[in-house]
Design an enzyme around this catalytic site. Structure first.
Site, PDB file in Angstrom:
ATOM      1  N   TYR A 152       0.822  -1.199   0.000  1.00  0.00           N
ATOM      2  CA  TYR A 152       0.000   0.000   0.000  1.00  0.00           C
ATOM      3  C   TYR A 152       0.866   1.263   0.000  1.00  0.00           C
ATOM      4  O   TYR A 152       1.658   1.469   0.916  1.00  0.00           O
ATOM      5  CB  TYR A 152      -0.906  -0.059   1.219  1.00  0.00           C
ATOM      6  CG  TYR A 152      -1.701   1.167   1.542  1.00  0.00           C
ATOM      7  CD1 TYR A 152      -2.502   1.784   0.591  1.00  0.00           C
ATOM      8  CD2 TYR A 152      -1.680   1.698   2.833  1.00  0.00           C
ATOM      9  CE1 TYR A 152      -3.246   2.902   0.909  1.00  0.00           C
ATOM     10  CE2 TYR A 152      -2.428   2.810   3.161  1.00  0.00           C
ATOM     11  CZ  TYR A 152      -3.203   3.415   2.200  1.00  0.00           C
ATOM     12  OH  TYR A 152      -3.945   4.524   2.521  1.00  0.00           O
ATOM     13  N   ASP A 237      -2.223  -6.127   9.138  1.00  0.00           N
ATOM     14  CA  ASP A 237      -3.284  -5.230   8.705  1.00  0.00           C
ATOM     15  C   ASP A 237      -4.363  -6.092   8.060  1.00  0.00           C
ATOM     16  O   ASP A 237      -4.195  -6.592   6.958  1.00  0.00           O
ATOM     17  CB  ASP A 237      -2.704  -4.212   7.713  1.00  0.00           C
ATOM     18  CG  ASP A 237      -3.713  -3.163   7.277  1.00  0.00           C
ATOM     19  OD1 ASP A 237      -4.920  -3.473   7.283  1.00  0.00           O
ATOM     20  OD2 ASP A 237      -3.302  -2.054   6.910  1.00  0.00           O
ATOM     21  N   ILE A 239      -7.650  -5.159   7.397  1.00  0.00           N
ATOM     22  CA  ILE A 239      -8.819  -4.306   7.181  1.00  0.00           C
ATOM     23  C   ILE A 239      -9.704  -4.777   6.026  1.00  0.00           C
ATOM     24  O   ILE A 239     -10.839  -4.315   5.886  1.00  0.00           O
ATOM     25  CB  ILE A 239      -8.407  -2.833   6.939  1.00  0.00           C
ATOM     26  CG1 ILE A 239      -7.692  -2.665   5.600  1.00  0.00           C
ATOM     27  CG2 ILE A 239      -7.567  -2.317   8.083  1.00  0.00           C
ATOM     28  CD1 ILE A 239      -7.477  -1.210   5.229  1.00  0.00           C
ATOM     29  N   LYS A 276     -13.361  -0.727   5.003  1.00  0.00           N
ATOM     30  CA  LYS A 276     -13.481  -1.571   3.812  1.00  0.00           C
ATOM     31  C   LYS A 276     -14.601  -2.600   3.953  1.00  0.00           C
ATOM     32  O   LYS A 276     -15.429  -2.752   3.049  1.00  0.00           O
ATOM     33  CB  LYS A 276     -12.147  -2.276   3.545  1.00  0.00           C
ATOM     34  CG  LYS A 276     -10.948  -1.357   3.547  1.00  0.00           C
ATOM     35  CD  LYS A 276     -11.061  -0.200   2.574  1.00  0.00           C
ATOM     36  CE  LYS A 276      -9.830   0.682   2.619  1.00  0.00           C
ATOM     37  NZ  LYS A 276      -9.946   1.838   1.711  1.00  0.00           N
TER      38      LYS A 276
END
Length: 487
Positions: A152, A237, A239, A276
């Site tokens: 990301y 992470d 998400i 998300k």
């Protein structure tokens, strides 16, 4: 009498450095969209936003729930009796009903194979704030985290800009579909050590942004074993946990893995949010879940700088506690994501464009390597400028994600309605068709490096897209769209 530049005299190093990362194609693509946004009637030749990883496919489900549950909001006559309790100061631990509901929801998203303790939930201002919070807790300026690439682009902002922490890429490639290997981890770790950089941890995104893939059980066990051996932290992470839209391979949380193996749980941390899975980035709900008591205690103190509003906590506590709604929402959201993914990738396949096989996320990892004049980052950025300026699509080039292979692009497909995605798909198909025509025309010509595709839409002045001197609309200022969504 002369005066020195205010940047060198009056402002902080954070205010004047370039570590935020906004001067990159990833954020410049947003600028092109904001300068000329697509609208089906008012601006049909505008730029379509395909660089924003938002889930807008299930808004109607949440809207219907809100209509049926007016008591959940303190801004309705039915819920007004809670106004005074919610409007006053709340402890930065968060509302107990909110933490309980989030803990239950996190377990539900992970198939109820693991339970989460509400006492370990720490709030942050979206996943952006949560990622920075955990970084502050685990590392000092100059320390580093290993991050498998491609990763990301805004990790540079989230993890590095204000903390002074470094990111050290773990190089992955398409030969094994960008899977993380022990060899790549060891190589990155040793390179950091040789550069006298202290490695404090490994950060992964599972499901992956930008790949849309999930890590299997053995891969996760390998990562846990690696960090345990090195005595460094693992930040997962997660998400995109509920954006997995096909049963196989299913999503496995690191929380499940550490139940199956011996490891130092003090080294394990999870970042989560509602951005998300529920499509609510504007609510700024970020979560750090740590198995380390000291991190939880420190994180609680730091969370006062990025609390979730008590009004938002109150609403979401009611929504997430509605088990029937949550079950229906997760099932229907996965179906809609699957349908959109299938429609989009099949449209690409019709013109010979392939994507990395994936079953999660709000995007595809599109392979345009065959359209490059040469296999270089420069050629990738030239193609990206054509896509932005002439095809009028904001897609994100792989180099922004630290991808080692030029020609990959992240394309988001869940932030628009059906009609818009059809238009976007037609534009990409036109790009592929014209690219093939031009490739034949310029074959073996000495000037083929100057290839440009011709589209009827107005072409931007490249300086308006790429100049670092212009203020990006995603600068860290109060009105910036950057603060509304973690892309």
């Amino acid at each position: 009498m002369g005066f020195s530049s205010p940047n060198s005299q009056l402002l902080s190093k954070i205010a004047t450095n370039e570590l935020h990362g906004e001067n990159s194609p990833y954020f410049h693509g947003w600028k092109a969209y904001d300068n000329d946004p697509f609208h089906p009637i008012q601006n049909p030749n505008g730029v379509i936003q395909m660089g924003l990883a938002e889930n807008m496919l299930s808004f109607d489900l949440i809207e219907d729930w809100i209509k049926k549950n007016p008591r959940a909001s303190i801004c309705t006559s039915e819920g007004l009796n809670k106004f005074r309790d919610i409007a006053i100061f709340q402890d930065y631990h968060g509302l107990s009903e909110f933490r309980n509901a989030v803990a239950k929801f996190m377990g539900r998203v992970r198939g109820d194979r693991v339970k989460f303790d509400p006492a370990r939930i720490v709030m942050g201002g979206g996943a952006t704030g949560a990622n920075e919070l955990i970084t502050f807790c685990l590392a000092d300026p100059g320390d580093a985290f290993l991050v498998p690439s491609p990763y990301y682009p805004a990790f540079g902002r989230d993890l590095r800009w204000r903390t002074g922490v470094q990111l050290f890429p773990v190089m992955c490639n398409s030969k094994n579909d960008f899977q993380i290997t022990v060899e790549a981890l060891e190589e990155a770790y040793e390179k950091a050590k040789q550069s006298n950089i202290k490695v404090k941890g490994l950060i992964i995104a599972n499901p992956s942004n930008p790949l849309g893939t999930v890590l299997d059980r053995e891969a996760l066990k390998t990562l846990v074993s690696f960090i345990n051996e090195k005595n460094i932290h693992l930040v997962c992470d997660e998400i995109y946990a509920a954006t997995v839209f096909s049963a196989a391979p299913n999503f496995i949380s690191v929380a499940e893995i550490i139940q199956e193996m011996d490891c130092n749980r003090d080294l394990i941390h999870i970042v989560y949010s509602m951005s998300k899975d529920m499509g609510l980035p504007g609510f700024r709900v970020g979560i750090v879940y740590s198995y380390n008591d000291a991190v939880v205690n420190c994180g609680r103190k730091m969370s006062s700088f990025g609390l979730v509003s008590s009004q938002t906590q109150h609403l979401l506590a009611s929504m997430l506690d509605d088990e029937e709604f949550v079950e229906m929402f997760l099932r229907e959201s996965a179906k809609r994501l699957s349908d959109r993914h299938k429609f989009f990738t099949m449209g690409l396949e019709q013109v010979g464009i392939s994507c990395l096989k994936s079953n999660a996320g709000l995007f595809v990892w599109m392979d345009l390597r065959s359209m490059l004049i040469e296999q270089t980052v420069e050629a990738e950025l030239e193609l990206w400028k054509i896509i932005i300026n002439q095809v009028k699509l904001n897609v994100s080039p792989g180099s922004s994600f630290q991808c080692v292979e030029p020609g990959w692009f992240r394309v988001c497909f869940a932030n628009m309605d059906d009609a818009t995605v059809e238009i976007a798909l037609k534009r990409i198909q036109m790009l592929a068709g014209q690219g093939k025509e031009k490739e034949v025309a310029v074959k073996n010509k000495p000037w083929r490096k100057n290839l440009r595709l011709s589209f009827p839409a107005r072409i931007y002045d490249e300086s308006s897209v790429m100049s670092p001197r212009l203020m990006s609309p995603h600068s860290p200022i109060p009105h910036s769209p950057l603060v509304r969504a973690r892309t």
